[in-house]
Design an enzyme around this catalytic site. Structure first.
Site, PDB file in Angstrom:
ATOM      1  N   LYS A   1       0.850  -1.198   0.000  1.00  0.00           N
ATOM      2  CA  LYS A   1       0.000   0.000   0.000  1.00  0.00           C
ATOM      3  C   LYS A   1       0.888   1.251   0.000  1.00  0.00           C
ATOM      4  O   LYS A   1       2.093   1.171   0.286  1.00  0.00           O
ATOM      5  CB  LYS A   1      -0.927  -0.018   1.214  1.00  0.00           C
TER       6      LYS A   1
ATOM      7  N   ARG B   1     -11.317  -0.893  13.753  1.00  0.00           N
ATOM      8  CA  ARG B   1     -11.074  -0.058  12.581  1.00  0.00           C
ATOM      9  C   ARG B   1     -11.970  -0.550  11.450  1.00  0.00           C
ATOM     10  O   ARG B   1     -12.959   0.071  11.130  1.00  0.00           O
ATOM     11  CB  ARG B   1      -9.580  -0.109  12.210  1.00  0.00           C
TER      12      ARG B   1
ATOM     13  N   TYR C   1      14.407  30.383   8.544  1.00  0.00           N
ATOM     14  CA  TYR C   1      13.160  31.021   8.978  1.00  0.00           C
ATOM     15  C   TYR C   1      13.068  31.076  10.501  1.00  0.00           C
ATOM     16  O   TYR C   1      13.338  30.082  11.185  1.00  0.00           O
ATOM     17  CB  TYR C   1      11.966  30.211   8.479  1.00  0.00           C
TER      18      TYR C   1
ATOM     19  N   MET D   1      10.495  24.463   2.908  1.00  0.00           N
ATOM     20  CA  MET D   1       9.744  23.629   1.962  1.00  0.00           C
ATOM     21  C   MET D   1      10.663  22.846   1.029  1.00  0.00           C
ATOM     22  O   MET D   1      10.455  21.654   0.786  1.00  0.00           O
ATOM     23  CB  MET D   1       8.783  24.489   1.137  1.00  0.00           C
TER      24      MET D   1
HETATM   25  C1  LIG Z   1      -0.405  -2.002   6.785  1.00  0.00           C
HETATM   26  C2  LIG Z   1      -1.003  -3.318   7.080  1.00  0.00           C
HETATM   27  C3  LIG Z   1      -0.204  -4.449   7.239  1.00  0.00           C
HETATM   28  C4  LIG Z   1       1.312  -4.403   7.252  1.00  0.00           C
HETATM   29  O1  LIG Z   1       1.757  -3.814   8.449  1.00  0.00           O
HETATM   30  P1  LIG Z   1       3.340  -3.705   8.792  1.00  0.00           P
HETATM   31  O2  LIG Z   1       3.337  -3.291  10.210  1.00  0.00           O
HETATM   32  O3  LIG Z   1       3.877  -2.646   7.897  1.00  0.00           O
HETATM   33  O4  LIG Z   1       3.932  -5.027   8.547  1.00  0.00           O
HETATM   34  C5  LIG Z   1      -0.836  -5.665   7.388  1.00  0.00           C
HETATM   35  N1  LIG Z   1      -2.186  -5.755   7.412  1.00  0.00           N
HETATM   36  C6  LIG Z   1      -2.990  -4.678   7.290  1.00  0.00           C
HETATM   37  C7  LIG Z   1      -4.460  -4.834   7.344  1.00  0.00           C
HETATM   38  C8  LIG Z   1      -2.422  -3.411   7.141  1.00  0.00           C
HETATM   39  O5  LIG Z   1      -3.215  -2.359   7.039  1.00  0.00           O
END
Ligand SMILES: *Cc1c(COP(=O)(O)O)cnc(C)c1O
Length: 431
Positions: free
Chosen positions: A93, A191, A318, A366
């Site tokens: 992802k 979640r 800054y 930036m």
């Molecule tokens: C992001 C995610 C993972 C992987 O998690 P890591 O801690 O990066 O190994 C696995 N399962 C789900 C549902 C996730 O959202």
């Protein structure tokens, strides 16, 4: 590199047993009103946002992320060893944790990965269009009504809501065959997923629905990376997952694969079931205290583009956030918060110059940030600066880990990696 469009496997082709397509016939629905349809099988009605990142050819600035594909493969093999009998489905992802999902997926598919996980439908389609043939699980739970697209690209959705069932049934009728899905159980993460108390009616509904083949059952662990003392939480989640499996089986839904483990659980040999879903470990970061040999995959490097000596009492950047207490050599590097260098690193943390640590001074801006290089001899314009990863130079050999940057920025390694922005081109290395 294969950049041709993926051939979408048909229903009878089993890519992989655990994601195998069903051959159950489903009556084909008459074509739905095309104006209402979000997409068709050809995909040319798809209006999906395509991630756009800087390509190496666009690179003028010396700021770039080097992705070490040998280390990526190494980490995958480490994960596979820890997984033992379970399959490893790397989680790609957020553009493969910022490393560039297509190139990462191609490398891992060749290294033997038999499935991938992503969060978004568009991420999955990007992988298919990059030629990835392995099964892809879409975990984010939001399909925007585009179930036909999901099926057309041979993607496997994670479902937990009656609306998912309705959408998939429609898509199944559209293609005239049953479609596959994994059911998510909320065992304590709060979640996504079916709450245990709502599982019976959901499974009952699925059991009646010949259009949907439940291939997998999954959950996500909330505290797998907590110190051992907090293992009770994970134990409880596993117990609830087992109970959910038993309930589903009694009601006639017995998925082929169960999966729960993220990187932390995998490395601690917990909840491995039939498949594991490591993300961060694949990219070389261990979320648990262990001596496992994971190698960082991303190295972010740039070069010094400005150099000056300021007197004691003069300030930098800054807000004049840094004030020199001695005669100070200040180097300017073209990496700022728009590149993913957190502004929390203002006056905090280091970069490597000549193999030696140089403190970040002043506010991160930036496009740029400044370093105190007074203690690095012989620094010149154009000298290499490492923001993340190893450097071997005339003054030493050191490395900056994503975990270290995260500690300075009040963040986590996951956020550090996924924050490296699209303005930073990715260069792939096969050392
Ligand atoms: C992001 C995610 C993972 C992987 O998690 P890591 O801690 O990066 O190994 C696995 N399962 C789900 C549902 C996730 O959202």
């Amino acid at each position: 590199m294969n950049t041709s469009r993926a051939r979408v496997p048909n229903a009878m082709e089993s890519i992989d047993e655990s994601f195998a397509s069903s051959s159950v016939e489903v009556p084909k629905a008459p074509p739905s009103n095309p104006s209402r349809r979000r997409s068709d099988v050809s995909g040319d009605e798809v209006r999906m946002q395509k991630p756009r990142r800087a390509a190496p050819a666009d690179a003028v600035r010396p700021t770039r992320a080097e992705v070490n594909l040998a280390n990526l493969r190494h980490n995958f093999h480490v994960a596979a060893r820890h997984a033992e009998a379970a399959q490893v489905w790397p989680v790609l992802k957020a553009d493969g944790y910022g490393h560039g999902a297509p190139a990462v997926a191609r490398t891992l598919e060749r290294a033997g990965a038999r499935g991938f996980c992503v969060a978004l439908l568009e991420e999955a389609i990007e992988l298919r269009e990059a030629g990835i043939r392995a099964p892809i699980l879409v975990m984010g739970g939001y399909y925007g009504g585009a179930y036909e697209e999901l099926v057309a690209h041979d993607l496997v959705p994670v479902i937990y809501d009656p609306s998912h069932v309705e959408g998939l049934v429609r898509a199944a009728h559209h293609v005239g065959r049953a479609v596959r899905a994994h059911v998510k159980i909320d065992t304590g993460m709060a979640r996504l997923g079916v709450r245990p108390e709502d599982l019976a009616p959901f499974v009952e509904r699925l059991a009646r629905q010949s259009e949907i083949v439940v291939d997998g059952l999954m959950t996500h662990l909330a505290c797998a990376d907590a110190p051992d003392a907090n293992d009770a939480f994970t134990d409880e989640q596993i117990a609830r997952f087992e109970a959910a499996t038993a309930l589903a089986a009694r009601m006639g839904v017995a998925p082929r694969v169960r999966h729960a483990a993220n990187s932390a659980a995998l490395l601690r040999h917990r909840a491995r079931f039939d498949a594991v879903r490591p993300g961060i470990a694949i990219f070389g970061n261990s979320p648990v205290a262990s001596d496992v040999d994971l190698r960082p995959v991303m190295r972010v490097r740039t070069e010094i583009v400005g150099l000056r000596t300021i007197e004691a009492g003069e300030s930098v950047g800054y807000g004049a956030l840094f004030r020199a207490s001695r005669r100070t050599v200040v180097a300017t590097v073209p990496m700022g918060y728009a590149d993913g260098l957190s502004r929390q690193l203002s006056n905090r943390g280091h970069m490597l110059v000549g193999g030696r640590r140089a403190p970040i001074v002043g506010a991160v801006s930036m496009d740029m940030s400044m370093l105190d290089v007074t203690d690095v001899p012989g620094v010149a314009l154009g000298a290499e600066v490492v923001v993340l990863g190893p450097q071997d130079g005339p003054h030493g050999k050191d490395a900056i880990t994503a975990g270290e940057v995260a500690a300075h920025a009040g963040s986590i390694a996951w956020e550090v990696l996924t924050s490296i922005s699209r303005r930073v081109p990715r260069f792939y290395r096969e050392p």
